[in-house]
Design an enzyme around this catalytic site. Structure first.
Site, PDB file in Angstrom:
ATOM      1  N   ARG A  48      -7.589  -0.286   0.716  1.00  0.00           N
ATOM      2  CA  ARG A  48      -8.130  -1.453   0.018  1.00  0.00           C
ATOM      3  C   ARG A  48      -8.523  -1.110  -1.417  1.00  0.00           C
ATOM      4  NH1 ARG A  48     -12.691  -2.059   4.558  1.00  0.00           N
ATOM      5  NH2 ARG A  48     -11.028  -1.049   5.735  1.00  0.00           N
ATOM      6  N   LYS A  53       0.844  -1.203   0.000  1.00  0.00           N
ATOM      7  CA  LYS A  53       0.000   0.000   0.000  1.00  0.00           C
ATOM      8  C   LYS A  53       0.876   1.249   0.000  1.00  0.00           C
ATOM      9  CE  LYS A  53      -3.148   2.546   3.129  1.00  0.00           C
ATOM     10  NZ  LYS A  53      -4.095   2.446   4.270  1.00  0.00           N
ATOM     11  N   ASP A  55      -2.563   9.980   4.329  1.00  0.00           N
ATOM     12  CA  ASP A  55      -3.969   9.581   4.489  1.00  0.00           C
ATOM     13  C   ASP A  55      -4.654  10.499   5.488  1.00  0.00           C
ATOM     14  OD1 ASP A  55      -6.394   8.341   4.662  1.00  0.00           O
ATOM     15  OD2 ASP A  55      -5.663   6.561   5.745  1.00  0.00           O
ATOM     16  N   ASP A  93     -12.054   6.939   4.155  1.00  0.00           N
ATOM     17  CA  ASP A  93     -10.844   6.610   4.912  1.00  0.00           C
ATOM     18  C   ASP A  93     -10.425   5.149   4.706  1.00  0.00           C
ATOM     19  OD1 ASP A  93      -8.721   7.070   6.567  1.00  0.00           O
ATOM     20  OD2 ASP A  93      -9.888   7.120   8.434  1.00  0.00           O
ATOM     21  N   LYS A 129     -10.153  12.169   9.149  1.00  0.00           N
ATOM     22  CA  LYS A 129      -9.694  11.659  10.441  1.00  0.00           C
ATOM     23  C   LYS A 129      -9.661  12.778  11.469  1.00  0.00           C
ATOM     24  CE  LYS A 129      -6.462   8.164   8.623  1.00  0.00           C
ATOM     25  NZ  LYS A 129      -7.072   6.986   9.241  1.00  0.00           N
TER      26      LYS A 129
HETATM   27  N1  BES Z   1      -4.293   4.058   7.169  1.00  0.00           N
HETATM   28  C1  BES Z   1      -5.453   3.755   7.909  1.00  0.00           C
HETATM   29  C2  BES Z   1      -5.236   2.689   8.971  1.00  0.00           C
HETATM   30  C3  BES Z   1      -4.268   3.058  10.063  1.00  0.00           C
HETATM   31  C4  BES Z   1      -4.701   3.730  11.180  1.00  0.00           C
HETATM   32  C5  BES Z   1      -2.960   2.677   9.979  1.00  0.00           C
HETATM   33  C6  BES Z   1      -3.803   4.045  12.181  1.00  0.00           C
HETATM   34  C7  BES Z   1      -2.066   2.980  10.974  1.00  0.00           C
HETATM   35  C8  BES Z   1      -2.490   3.659  12.083  1.00  0.00           C
HETATM   36  C9  BES Z   1      -6.555   3.265   6.985  1.00  0.00           C
HETATM   37  O1  BES Z   1      -6.578   3.828   5.727  1.00  0.00           O
HETATM   38  C10 BES Z   1      -7.859   3.609   7.647  1.00  0.00           C
HETATM   39  O2  BES Z   1      -8.091   4.748   7.873  1.00  0.00           O
HETATM   40  N2  BES Z   1      -8.662   2.593   7.947  1.00  0.00           N
HETATM   41  C11 BES Z   1      -9.919   2.812   8.579  1.00  0.00           C
HETATM   42  C12 BES Z   1     -10.924   1.857   7.973  1.00  0.00           C
HETATM   43  C13 BES Z   1     -12.359   2.154   8.336  1.00  0.00           C
HETATM   44  C14 BES Z   1     -12.765   3.491   7.778  1.00  0.00           C
HETATM   45  C15 BES Z   1     -13.228   1.066   7.797  1.00  0.00           C
HETATM   46  C16 BES Z   1      -9.759   2.556  10.072  1.00  0.00           C
HETATM   47  O3  BES Z   1      -8.937   1.733  10.458  1.00  0.00           O
HETATM   48  O4  BES Z   1     -10.435   3.222  10.840  1.00  0.00           O
HETATM   49 ZN    ZN Z   2      -4.697   4.474   5.030  1.00  0.00          ZN
HETATM   50 ZN    ZN Z   3      -7.604   5.653   5.660  1.00  0.00          ZN
END
Ligand code: BES
Ligand code: ZN
Ligand code: ZN
Length: 507
Positions: A358, A272, A277, A354, A284
């Site tokens: 994927r 990835k 992000d 967010d 976020k």
């Molecule tokens: N990059 C984040 C996941 C992440 C969070 C990695 C903190 C490292 C530290 C990812 O893109 C994300 O935001 N995932 C969301 C998914 C949800 C919206 C279904 C998450 O984990 O909240």
């Molecule tokens: Zn991410």
């Molecule tokens: Zn994200």
């Protein structure tokens, strides 16, 4: 830092420090530690008898030599209990000792190969772990420091001499040190890429780093730009990219071995590459968002692993793939409720912008399958839910093929990285069913978020053997811990390298 073998007698070394070791509970040191003890007139035995040196894991005792031997200092590094001793302990003690001597302003140090004596490890493995520990443990990111002197540690350890008295062991030690250096430098490359500010690490910069690495090590590099991705129909990746002024890149690096079997497809390592992000429209919270400059850590791990693979030259073919984009909110950003089409024709119902990783990985998996690559292993900082499930020490692994999962788990173990498998059985398929599209981007609640993310990827991998490493728990460390230093860890680099070596060993 230069690290090399010297032959001879440890007590006569003219260096700033000599590093020897001791198992917990040993009263009368043997081997090199014993030789240094005798040269110091039994000083170490005395310190042990007095309880000042115990040999506990993590213990470092500094002894000044006051001219009794040419070296100014002796460091006794604790190895812990001998029944718990292994290569992971070597990596840790080597990292701890290297930082310890640097903190004491040593520029040149001599060390013994921990574990190759009474530790009973293979000399090659011990030397590899020694080099990995020292080079990874000394890592610092100083690119943006105007003055390197404002740190508590202002000096660098410039030379680490590895002493060996027995000539016949030198070739094995050389081989181990060399492999360890390649692997540790790859890990540090990954850390550099993850440390660089998001302003200097847009998708084009990540592609440039991959190109430089590829040219240096003779890999075939190709990055597709936005127009080329449009032509390939990569609607999932492009949906994420459309909110940013930074153009996306689809990065590929090929390692071809002349010894690879022609009836085996190349393996795909997919990482990835979200260079920042923010969450996009589903933005976020501000707290901790700065760490999302490292949301390309999976991609960086693939680039770094490819650099080591190019140098270690296993007899298999490997393709590294890094879909790269930035996830920002803007007037052109993708939205919750959008329905987009990935390059295999499947439609995705966007629920939360967010969940962008994927989206990138879906198109990367489609591309890898179209290229006929197998198996596929992806690495991604994919879900906060994986950290909730596992805490900060283990990466999650999920797969559609248990023998492949077992191989990646064995590779991680061999490399000294911690992974734990989560289930990905048919029950979870309904989590990503959409009423109106082929696939729903996310699960419905927060429960099982690491698994629903993997299940969404599974919908694209389908029957092609595929394993997914969720490194959200482990991509950063909050403090120095053995070979890890505070900040980006470079996790998965070593696992990916070991995985390709294991595939090659099977051939
Ligand atoms: N990059 C984040 C996941 C992440 C969070 C990695 C903190 C490292 C530290 C990812 O893109 C994300 O935001 N995932 C969301 C998914 C949800 C919206 C279904 C998450 O984990 O909240
Ligand atoms: Zn991410
Ligand atoms: Zn994200």
């Amino acid at each position: 830092m230069d690290i090399r073998i010297v032959k001879g007698d440890i007590a006569s070394q003219e260096v700033d420090a000599i590093v020897v070791n001791l198992f917990e509970g040993v009263q009368q040191p043997g081997g090199a530690t014993g030789a240094v003890d005798r040269a110091l007139g039994g000083g170490l035995t005395q310190l042990i008898a007095d309880g000042d040196v115990k040999g506990k894991s993590g213990e470092m005792v500094l002894v000044y030599t006051f001219g009794k031997i040419p070296a100014k200092r002796v460091v006794v590094a604790g190895l812990g209990k001998s029944d718990k001793f292994n290569v992971d302990a070597v990596r840790k003690v080597s990292a701890d000792a290297a930082r310890f001597v640097r903190r004491h302003n040593c520029k040149r140090a001599t060390t013994i190969v921990h574990g190759a004596g009474i530790g009973g490890l293979e000399p090659r493995d011990a030397a590899q772990a020694l080099a990995e520990g020292a080079i990874m443990g000394l890592y610092r990111f100083q690119r943006y420091k105007s003055s390197k002197k404002d740190d508590e540690n202002d000096g660098e350890l410039q030379e680490l001499l590895v002493i060996e008295a027995m000539n016949e062991r030198v070739p094995a030690l050389e081989a181990g040190l060399n492999a360890g250096r390649i692997i540790a430098e790859a890990t540090n490359l990954c850390r550099d890429l993850a440390n660089i500010g998001g302003n200097d690490m847009a998708p084009v910069h990540l592609a440039e780093a991959a190109r430089e690495m590829s040219e240096r090590h003779g890999l075939d590099f190709r990055a597709f730009d936005k127009a080329e991705m449009e032509a390939m129909g990569m609607g999932a990746l492009l949906a994420v990219a459309q909110g940013s002024a930074q153009e996306p890149r689809f990065i590929t690096m090929r390692y071809n071995s002349p010894e690879a079997r022609s009836d085996r497809p190349p393996v795909a390592l997919i990482g990835k590459g979200v260079t920042f992000d923010s969450g996009g429209i589903s933005i976020k919270q501000a707290d901790g968002m700065e760490n999302m400059k490292s949301d390309m850590s999976g991609g960086a791990a693939v680039i770094a692993a490819m650099s080591a693979i190019a140098q270690l030259r296993p007899p298999i073919n490997v393709v590294g793939i890094v879909p790269a984009a930035e996830n920002l909110p803007s007037a052109t950003a993708y939205r919750p409720g959008d329905i987009v089409r990935a390059s295999n024709g499947k439609t995705i119902e966007v629920v939360n912008t967010d969940a962008e990783g994927r989206m990138l990985l879906a198109d990367a998996i489609c591309w890898a399958k179209r290229e006929g690559l197998s198996p596929l292993v992806d690495v991604a900082t994919l879900t906060g839910a994986c950290s909730v499930a596992l805490g900060p020490f283990y990466s999650g692994i999920m797969a559609n093929d248990q023998p492949l999962a077992d191989k990646v788990i064995a590779a991680a173990k061999r490399a000294g990285e911690l992974v734990w498998q989560l289930p990905l059985t048919d029950e979870y398929k309904e989590l990503v069913k959409s009423d109106i599209a082929d696939v729903r981007q996310t699960g419905t609640g927060r429960a099982g978020g690491a698994i629903s993310a993997a299940q969404m990827l599974h919908a694209f991998a389908e029957d092609t053997p595929w394993a997914h490493l969720d490194i959200a728990p482990t991509y950063r460390s909050d403090r120095d811990r053995g070979a890890l230093v505070k900040g980006p860890t470079g996790v998965a680099v070593r696992t990916l390298i070991a995985f390709t070596q294991m595939l090659a060993d099977e051939e």
